[in-house]
Enzyme design. Structure first.
Site, PDB file in Angstrom:
ATOM      1  N   ILE A 110       0.865  -0.997  -0.060  1.00 36.66           N
ATOM      2  CA  ILE A 110       0.315  -0.004  -0.092  1.00 36.66           C
ATOM      3  C   ILE A 110       0.945   1.066  -0.045  1.00 36.66           C
ATOM      4  CG2 ILE A 110      -1.912  -1.299   1.148  1.00 36.66           C
ATOM      5  CD1 ILE A 110      -1.315   0.205   3.695  1.00 36.66           C
ATOM      6  N   GLY A 123       2.208  -6.753   8.317  1.00 31.79           N
ATOM      7  CA  GLY A 123       2.557  -7.148   7.114  1.00 31.79           C
ATOM      8  C   GLY A 123       3.892  -7.723   6.730  1.00 31.79           C
ATOM      9  N   GLU A 183       3.441   1.924  11.742  1.00 33.58           N
ATOM     10  CA  GLU A 183       2.584   2.913  12.588  1.00 33.58           C
ATOM     11  C   GLU A 183       3.274   3.418  13.526  1.00 33.58           C
ATOM     12  OE1 GLU A 183      -1.660   0.616  12.023  1.00 33.58           O
ATOM     13  OE2 GLU A 183      -0.062  -0.569  13.149  1.00 33.58           O
TER      14      GLU A 183
END
Ligand SMILES: Cc1cc2nc3c(=O)[nH]c(=O)nc-3n(C[C@H](O)[C@H](O)[C@H](O)COP(=O)(O)OP(=O)(O)OC[C@H]3O[C@@H](n4cnc5c(N)ncnc54)[C@H](O)[C@@H]3O)c2cc1C
Ligand code: SF4
Lengths: 329, 735
Positions: B472, B515, B696
């Site tokens: 992404i 991921g 994150e």
């Protein structure tokens, strides 16, 4: 987007006659296309004016500049004479939008850009400017970017642009050609309207009117400042902006032309404020009085209350800077 | 061949460190980068599908009630409009991440302003949009909607799992030498990914191909199947390139289901893209929060108690809530603890995961409170944090896996020359600018998820990696290529990675920062298996095998892989599963932030002048993409601190600033030179590649460093985010 017809105007007469017959001009398209996609504006006919011979900057007989309506914001800001003698204009333009947008945006289109009121942009919301008589949803709503001066119960929107604020301080004039072929000059400060009972009308243009140029008067002397306050460092509209052209005579203020953006439905100029300053020695007390005068009638609507205090601080800081000793002409 | 590993115990072999190709960890460029910058990577909206029609969703203009009529007949057949879809299977809300089943369906019931009601299908996108704008929808509105999470009469509930009352915090507060007792607020956020959501659906008989922009295909396929009432085997999903997700594309959302229903009904492929306002209104928002923080410590600054009680919101019936206290549970000690979350039920756009749900806003506030405690106790903020790093989990009494929090604090302080920064608030001025410095800690839970990947060593000696994992924008193509190249001794150019296709072995996708470590481990395991086969063919043990530059063996004796394969490709599937190490150890990533700001003394405008982040997140698989993730997180932190705020109109719950002109993400000029330092670390409990999540971490606490610096600059504590200039004006020095 609503289907529309599209035609290119070959000359001014062609353009104005089409516009008199309900067509809408498209110049850079950076504002019009956004609004058309959202159907905030839904023209049936577009007339493209980009072929008209209006993309020149030339000197006027009086020694000022004539900026053609199709001169891009980038070209105007970068023009040598503009940078040398009207730096406040150059800075105001460069404080707006982004490089890409300024390349497309035109002088005429910039003057006519519409408000950024959130409710104006959302067709599900009542809005007197978009749909006269439907009400003003901003009045009791979120109105952080809205007007504190000259608003009406019908509309509290602001004119969002920067360029016109500097032009107002410079006493520039808009050259307009009507469908009948008449050319008139309107001071930029009188070009935009206050909302009153007819917020749907942003400015004084009548059907068929084409802006052909903006005329800058001969160079002014004095210090020129453009200060823009916004929610991020770039690429945001002004919460409050101020264009100042201030000249000193010894230790006294000889003249002051002050215009404000982000505060009203038009670039705001208050002659009483300027009169109060002329002939006086700069001081904190004087600037405080100037702020009192400017903001005497100011009114917040909730989320924009802070603009009153902000404008006061900006006015005082800009005047202080403009009148500092050693201020270069 | 399948190689399986369950993380029931630490993997201390650190096998990647034994390899010699030298790819893993390097700042290798993204292999797909040239495709992306030259417009050749096909994003969801860009597929060239013949005979495609376009659909645009029409929105609800009431906040709660029922649709009584959709006047479609007036539209169909005119202006290119082909159909108006009002199927009961249309989604009312997007699916939460990992839902694995359809979210709320039936768009006739309206739960929030802007909810999709129907899909207008036309020959061109413009015609469809015009149709959607003109579609007349009649409603029966219900008057009892709730919009303001903090209003007296708004219903709230207390999720059972998220209430902790340990010891006696009230007493600890009374007994403490120093305390902080403050309420903070953070606004809602939108992911604002660059690529708006889009799906193209085409049917071939019963078989549906859906090209879309999604983060977690393994779940999305089941969500889509459930919504359409078909079996997942009849669906093929493709998301090879995703232009940013940040949580907004975790679950299937209205564009996919409406495209599939429409394509079936009209018998032609249908493309549905969301406009920017629709992305704001119909995809996930991060909940606003109200956070009551209480801290109690002794003379020595050691915490005796922590309170973190939060109010968040979501739609009625929605299971997800912003897990604000996630890191508060384990980051700092303190015997007496009261942590809780209350959920207000409001008719606003659905709340869900937005980058680092929980810590993004929870750490931001906790780290503000720590700064206030540092001031109250007169202890340096870096030192205060170090004194409160517990030996064992303060609630569960379990050990931590590798934790480089103290090192990050020390390294950050050293590089930023923290000790030399002015400590007296409001006392450093340069012209019109008030200068301040601030710091904060970073922490984010680590998660490993079940994942599979297939690696094929082809007869020519090149390798192919296949998994439904997505990239992404994070760098998945790069890191999986690097892991396979490292393990199989191949240069990156000899490895091809294919992603985002449900026909490939499945994994958890991109979400929760899991991921890279999860799918990366699956690739690692597959490669290990292949290495074993090669070693066997060579008559040696796997750990004696050297693979480098396409050859097996060392020095003169090295043989090209293609020779050893003798025309036969080798293929293996790697399968990783989380296990005991996730329960028996507290696993997380850590870091520190240091920021310098300048606050304009006239206007209150804040500019971040420099910012440093130091992070420990296990093994770094690619220094460049990992650093970029941290840059991105810190930029989000700047946005959270200064500008980003979803504004809701509490008269009808609609989002007022639903576009990028008025929802202010930071622009280039708002972002200074950011320095990111990645600490060397191996977390053997986290995964067989000793990596943890990093996507994150960079946001978790970043905003606090900025607002703590604003306090240092001005002496003003902004506890109501974002710190826009209006919140500073009143307390700035006289103009
Ligand atoms: C994201 C974004 C950020 C922006 N930020 C700023 C900012 O910070 N400051 C700022 O000042 N501006 C800003 N702008 C606005 C930008 O300056 C205007 O969009 C631009 O100047 C409009 O010029 P244009 O030529 O593209 O006009 P168009 O979109 O072509 O036209 C706008 C209007 O003017 C009319 N018109 C155009 N030319 C003439 C003419 N010659 N005579 C009569 N009517 C005419 C059109 O009919 C139309 O109604 C921003 C715009 C965007 C999209
Ligand atoms: S302020 Fe003006 S533009 Fe905005 S909603 Fe009211 S009438 Fe419309």
């Amino acid at each position: 987007m609503k289907p529309f017809t599209y035609a290119k105007a070959n000359d001014r007469a062609d353009a104005t006659s089409q516009a008199a017959d309900d067509a809408t001009f498209i110049a850079g398209g950076t504002n019009l296309l956004d609004l058309t996609k959202l159907e905030v504006m839904a023209p049936d006919r577009l007339v493209d004016i980009n072929r008209l011979d209006l993309a020149e900057i030339s000197e006027t007989d009086e020694g000022g500049l004539r900026i053609g309506a199709l001169v891009s914001n980038s070209d105007c800001a970068a023009h040598v004479r503009v940078r040398q003698v009207y730096p406040v204009l150059s800075r105001a333009i460069l404080a707006g939008a982004s490089g890409q947008l300024r390349n497309k945006a035109t002088t005429g289109g910039n003057l006519c850009q519409r408000t950024r009121c959130y409710y104006f942009y959302d067709t599900a919301m009542p809005c007197n400017k978009r749909e006269p008589g439907s009400g003003c949803q901003a009045l009791q709503g979120f109105n952080r970017i809205h007007a504190i001066l000259g608003a009406s119960e019908a509309c509290i929107a602001t004119y969002p642009g920067d360029m016109a604020v500097a032009m107002t301080a410079l006493d520039a004039a808009v050259e307009i050609e009507s469908a009948a072929g008449e050319v008139r000059l309107i001071p930029v400060r009188d070009f935009h309207r206050l909302p009153g009972d007819h917020p749907e009308k942003d400015n004084i243009l009548e059907a068929g009117d084409l802006i052909t140029a903006v005329i800058l008067p001969p160079p002014v002397t004095g210090r020129q400042i453009y200060r823009k306050v916004r929610d991020r460092a770039s690429y945001a509209f002004a919460l409050c902006s101020m264009a100042a052209v201030v000249e000193m005579d010894g230790d006294r203020i000889a003249s002051a032309a002050l215009a404000f953006g982000g505060l009203a439905h038009k670039p705001w100029r208050d002659e009483a404020v300027e009169a109060l300053l002329v002939g006086e020695k700069p001081s904190a007390a004087l600037f405080g009085r100037a702020a009192d005068q400017l903001l005497a009638e100011a009114r917040g609507y909730g989320s924009n209350d802070f603009k009153i205090a902000l404008t006061r601080r900006v006015l005082i800081a800009v005047l202080t800077e403009a009148t500092q000793e050693g201020a270069a002409a | 061949m399948t190689a399986h590993q369950k993380m029931d115990k630490a993997d201390e072999r650190n096998r990647l460190d034994d390899m010699v190709q030298g790819l893993v960890g390097t700042p290798m460029d993204r292999p797909e980068g040239p495709l992306k910058v030259s417009g050749q990577a096909t994003y969801a909206h860009e597929w060239d599908v013949p005979d495609m029609l376009y659909g645009v969703l029409a929105r609800a203009t009431i906040s709660k009630g029922r649709v009584t009529d959709v006047a479609s007949s007036g539209l169909i057949g005119k202006n290119g409009v082909r159909a108006v879809i009002t199927d009961d299977r249309l989604l009312r809300r997007p699916a939460q991440g990992g839902a694995d089943e359809a979210p709320a369906q039936g768009a006739k019931q309206v739960d929030y302003f802007g909810q999709p009601i129907a899909l207008v299908v036309a020959e061109t996108f413009e015609q469809a949009r015009h149709g959607a704008n003109r579609l007349e929808i009649s409603y029966e509105a219900e008057g009892n909607a709730a919009f303001d999470p903090e209003a007296e009469d708004t219903d709230t509930d207390l999720p059972e799992d998220d209430q902790l009352d340990q010891g006696d915090l009230d007493q600890a507060m009374r007994d403490a030498a120093f305390t902080v007792d403050q309420v903070y607020r953070t606004p809602g956020h939108n992911s604002a990914a660059m690529e708006p959501h889009c799906a193209i659906a085409s049917w071939d008989g019963d078989k549906l191909t859906l090209r879309g922009s999604y983060q977690m295909l393994n779940f999305n396929i089941n969500e889509l199947a459930d919504a359409l009432h078909i079996v997942p085997d009849n669906i093929h999903m493709l998301s090879p390139y995703v232009g940013g997700g940040f949580g907004s594309k975790l679950g299937i959302s209205p564009e996919a289901v409406s495209a599939a229903l429409a394509a079936k009904e009209v018998g032609q492929p249908v493309c549905v893209a969301l406009s920017r306002p629709q992305v704001f209104e119909t995809t996930m928002r991060r909940s606003e929060t109200r956070q009551h923080v209480r801290l109690a410590c002794g003379e020595d600054g050691v915490l005796t108690g922590i309170g973190h009680e939060c109010l968040v919101s979501n739609l009625p019936g929605e299971g997800f809530y912003e897990p604000v206290t996630q890191a508060t549970h384990f980051l700092y000690g303190g015997k007496h603890r009261k942590l809780g979350i209350e959920v207000a039920r409001v008719n606003r756009t659905c709340g869900g995961s937005v980058r680092a749900p929980g810590e993004a806003v929870g750490m931001q506030v906790l780290e503000n409170a720590l700064d206030e405690l540092a001031e109250a106790s007169g202890i340096d903020p870096v030192e205060l944090r170090k004194r409160n790093v517990p030996d064992r989990h303060p609630e569960q009494d379990i050990p931590y896996s590798s934790r480089r929090f103290v090192e990050a604090l020390d390294e950050g302080a050293r590089r930023f020359q923290w000790d030399e920064c002015n400590k007296k608030p409001g006392s450093l001025r340069e012209g019109d600018w008030l200068i301040g410095h601030g710091m904060a800690g970073a922490s984010r839970v680590n998660i490993l998820s079940e994942a599979k990947a297939r690696v094929t060593l082809q007869a020519d000696g090149s390798a192919l990696v296949e998994t439904d994992m997505t990239d992404i924008g994070t760098g998945t193509y790069a890191i999986l290529t690097q892991i396979a190249g490292e393990m199989l001794g191949l240069p990156a150019a000899k490895v091809e990675t294919r992603l985002g296709d449900t026909d490939f072995p499945r994994g958890p996708g991109s979400g929760g920062s899991w991921g890279a470590a999860s799918t990366g481990s699956a690739v690692f395991l597959a490669c290990e298996e292949i290495r074993g086969t090669i070693a066997e063919a060579m008559g040696i043990e796997e750990d004696e095998l050297t693979l480098a530059d396409g050859k097996a063996g060392k020095g003169e004796a090295a043989r090209p892989l293609a020779d050893i394969l003798a025309g036969k490709p080798l293929s293996a599937i790697g399968h990783i599963e989380p296990g005991q190490t996730l329960e028996e150890m507290q696993q997380a990533t850590y870091g520190s932030y240091f920021a310098e700001v300048a606050v304009n003394a006239v206007t209150g405008e804040t500019r971040v002048r420099r910012m440093l982040g130091v992070f420990g997140a296990g093994r770094i698989l690619n220094e460049k993409t990992a650093t970029s993730q941290c840059y991105g997180g810190m930029i989000w932190g700047i946005g959270s601190a200064l500008t980003e705020e979803l504004v809701f109109d509490n008269r009808d719950g609609h989002i007022v600033n639903h576009d990028l002109a008025e929802y202010h993400i930071p622009v280039n000029l708002d972002v200074p030179q950011i320095e990111v330092v990645l600490l060397e670390e191996r977390d053997e409990y986290a995964s067989p590649i000793q990596a943890k999540g990093i996507g994150e971490l960079g946001i978790c606490g970043a905003a606090a460093a900025v607002t703590n610096a604003i306090y240092n600059a001005t002496g003003i504590r902004v506890r109501d985010y974002p710190a826009t200039l209006d919140k500073l004006l009143a307390d700035l020095p006289e103009a």
